[in-house]
Design an enzyme around this catalytic site. Structure first.
Site, PDB file in Angstrom:
ATOM      1  N   PRO A 129     194.872  61.451 -85.798  1.00  0.00           N
ATOM      2  CA  PRO A 129     196.143  61.927 -86.355  1.00  0.00           C
ATOM      3  C   PRO A 129     196.299  63.445 -86.331  1.00  0.00           C
ATOM      4  CG  PRO A 129     195.271  60.153 -87.709  1.00  0.00           C
ATOM      5  CD  PRO A 129     194.224  60.457 -86.664  1.00  0.00           C
ATOM      6  N   GLY A 132     195.071  66.061 -81.257  1.00  0.00           N
ATOM      7  CA  GLY A 132     195.683  65.577 -80.019  1.00  0.00           C
ATOM      8  C   GLY A 132     195.198  66.400 -78.845  1.00  0.00           C
ATOM      9  N   SER A 133     195.906  67.493 -78.551  1.00  0.00           N
ATOM     10  CA  SER A 133     195.479  68.366 -77.457  1.00  0.00           C
ATOM     11  C   SER A 133     194.114  69.000 -77.743  1.00  0.00           C
ATOM     12  CB  SER A 133     196.526  69.457 -77.224  1.00  0.00           C
ATOM     13  OG  SER A 133     197.746  68.892 -76.766  1.00  0.00           O
ATOM     14  N   ASP A 242     189.155  64.637 -65.822  1.00  0.00           N
ATOM     15  CA  ASP A 242     189.746  64.968 -64.524  1.00  0.00           C
ATOM     16  C   ASP A 242     190.150  63.713 -63.774  1.00  0.00           C
ATOM     17  OD1 ASP A 242     189.440  67.659 -64.962  1.00  0.00           O
ATOM     18  OD2 ASP A 242     187.562  67.826 -63.864  1.00  0.00           O
ATOM     19  N   GLU A 244     190.778  60.801 -65.141  1.00  0.00           N
ATOM     20  CA  GLU A 244     191.889  60.188 -65.867  1.00  0.00           C
ATOM     21  C   GLU A 244     193.213  60.793 -65.441  1.00  0.00           C
ATOM     22  OE1 GLU A 244     193.766  59.967 -70.384  1.00  0.00           O
ATOM     23  OE2 GLU A 244     191.779  60.844 -70.076  1.00  0.00           O
ATOM     24  N   ARG A 270     226.798  48.507 -54.703  1.00  0.00           N
ATOM     25  CA  ARG A 270     227.811  48.897 -55.681  1.00  0.00           C
ATOM     26  C   ARG A 270     228.980  49.563 -54.966  1.00  0.00           C
ATOM     27  NH1 ARG A 270     230.263  48.269 -60.649  1.00  0.00           N
ATOM     28  NH2 ARG A 270     230.752  50.287 -61.634  1.00  0.00           N
ATOM     29  N   GLY A 348     224.636  54.600 -63.026  1.00  0.00           N
ATOM     30  CA  GLY A 348     225.758  54.759 -63.939  1.00  0.00           C
ATOM     31  C   GLY A 348     225.555  54.003 -65.235  1.00  0.00           C
ATOM     32  N   GLY A 349     226.605  53.319 -65.705  1.00  0.00           N
ATOM     33  CA  GLY A 349     226.531  52.570 -66.952  1.00  0.00           C
ATOM     34  C   GLY A 349     225.439  51.518 -66.945  1.00  0.00           C
ATOM     35  N   GLY A 373     196.730  64.688 -71.701  1.00  0.00           N
ATOM     36  CA  GLY A 373     196.948  66.134 -71.748  1.00  0.00           C
ATOM     37  C   GLY A 373     198.407  66.440 -71.496  1.00  0.00           C
TER      38      GLY A 373
END
Length: 389
Positions: A129, A132-133, A242, A244, A270, A348-349, A373
């Protein structure tokens, strides 16, 4: 004309993974995304098809392939089900490959065959928690020696495969007040008393890839389960980082290839103003850009994975490969973001609707700029290498 690319055998690996992805993984992708669902029988099916333990030697049940071939498997899977691709690489690379690379013969024999058969699913327990980095320097999970065992207390966060894993490659502080050192890697079975899945996390993308917060409450691990050396877990971490990063680039490639394919199909079918939208130059411009980004990230990823095959595990975490693996994943993640942004614009939509495949791909892009990372850390690695030369 001289061709630069995959050998026939490597192309065959990619074709097998693509076919398995299309036939077995793609039909599961929508349910995995909608319900954050995990297919419980799938890992055993992969094991039976020789698609687990890609880089683990055959004597431990693996396929005995190189890093590039492993990346090709991930690329093929990620075209069709990128969420499963993420879970696969956490199992196969972050857990199984690290255990093989750093574990002693006893640990290899006890854990690798079941990871390679799919009887067990693996995960990596590193991020916390508050870490992280700066995963090593800020680690709070502790392992205290007690005779022939270690007592582990703490928690891990954002753990891919956490809710479904049978085995965890876990990092804990064994020497207090030692900064990023004094950390030890352990392999632990997830049914060990004190190993708890605190919560399953609900995500924006990669939803079928199960993610958890883990808690450890007076969990007892035998000292014989140490991977590598006592207080030298930072070496285990660096030996895998590396690789990973170079591997994660393959997820970006697979997703981008699929997004380009869907966009070409959509542009050809389309119709607006009485003609396919692919006849409009602005749509053609987007498709051309997407093609260039896909081709460049693909060949860069292949090259860096091939280079990582030539390294010893003690060579990782420094030098040019450290910068190049960071560059490969940074470029691939940035370009994947661009490819998917253009793909949604072309759709688009339709691209904005949750249930469409292109929307599912789009929601996954941001994780790839954060995991393994962050983009910022990747830039620091690259610049640090340039300024140290």
């Amino acid at each position: 004309m001289t061709q630069f690319g995959l050998t026939d055998d490597q192309q065959a690996v990619l074709d097998v993974a693509d076919r398995f992805g299309r036939n077995e993984l793609f039909p599961l992708a929508e349910k995995m995304d909608n319900d954050e669902w995990w297919p419980p029988e799938l890992m055993a099916k992969l094991g039976a098809n020789g698609l687990l333990g890609a880089t683990v030697p055959v004597e431990y049940g693996g396929a005995g392939m190189g890093m590039l071939e492993s990346g090709l498997v991930l690329q093929g899977f990620s075209r069709w089900n990128h969420a499963f691709g993420l879970s696969w690489v956490a199992h196969d690379n972050l857990c199984a490959n690290n255990i093989y690379a750093n574990g002693n013969e006893d640990i290899r024999t006890r854990f690798l065959p079941k990871l390679c058969s799919g009887e067990w699913t693996g995960c990596l327990g590193l991020t916390e928690p508050g870490a992280g980095s700066d995963a090593l320097g800020s680690m709070r999970t502790t392992a205290v020696r007690d005779g022939d065992t270690y007592i582990v207390n703490g928690s891990k966060l954002y753990i891919t495969n956490g809710p479904v894993a049978d085995v965890c490659l876990l990092y804990a502080k064994t020497t207090p007040d030692s900064g990023s050192k004094g950390i030890t890697a352990f392999v632990v079975e997830c049914d060990t008393p004190g190993f708890n899945v605190a919560q399953k996390l609900v995500k924006m993308g990669f939803r079928g890839s199960q993610t958890a917060e883990l808690h450890f409450d007076d969990m007892v691990i035998p000292a014989e389960n140490i991977v590598g050396e006592l207080d030298q877990g930072h070496k285990v971490v660096m030996s895998g980082l590396d690789i990973e990063r170079a591997m994660i680039a393959a997820i970006n490639v697979g997703m981008s290839e699929r997004a380009l394919e869907l966009s070409v199909e959509f542009a050809g079918t389309r119709e607006q103003f009485g003609q396919p939208i692919g006849s409009f130059q602005m749509i053609q411009s987007r498709l051309a850009d997407m093609y260039v980004w896909v081709e460049t990230m693909k060949t860069f990823m292949w090259q860096v994975l091939a280079e990582s095959d030539e390294l010893g595990h003690d060579d990782a975490g420094r030098g040019e490969i450290h910068a190049r693996s960071a560059a490969a994943v940074m470029y691939a993640a940035n370009m994947c973001n661009q490819v998917l942004d253009n793909a949604v614009q072309i759709h688009g939509g339709n691209g904005y609707i949750w249930e469409t495949e292109i929307n599912r791909l789009f929601r996954g892009t941001k994780l790839l700029e954060i995991g393994a990372g962050t983009t910022e850390v990747r830039k620091m690695i690259i610049a640090g290498h340039l300024l140290s030369v």
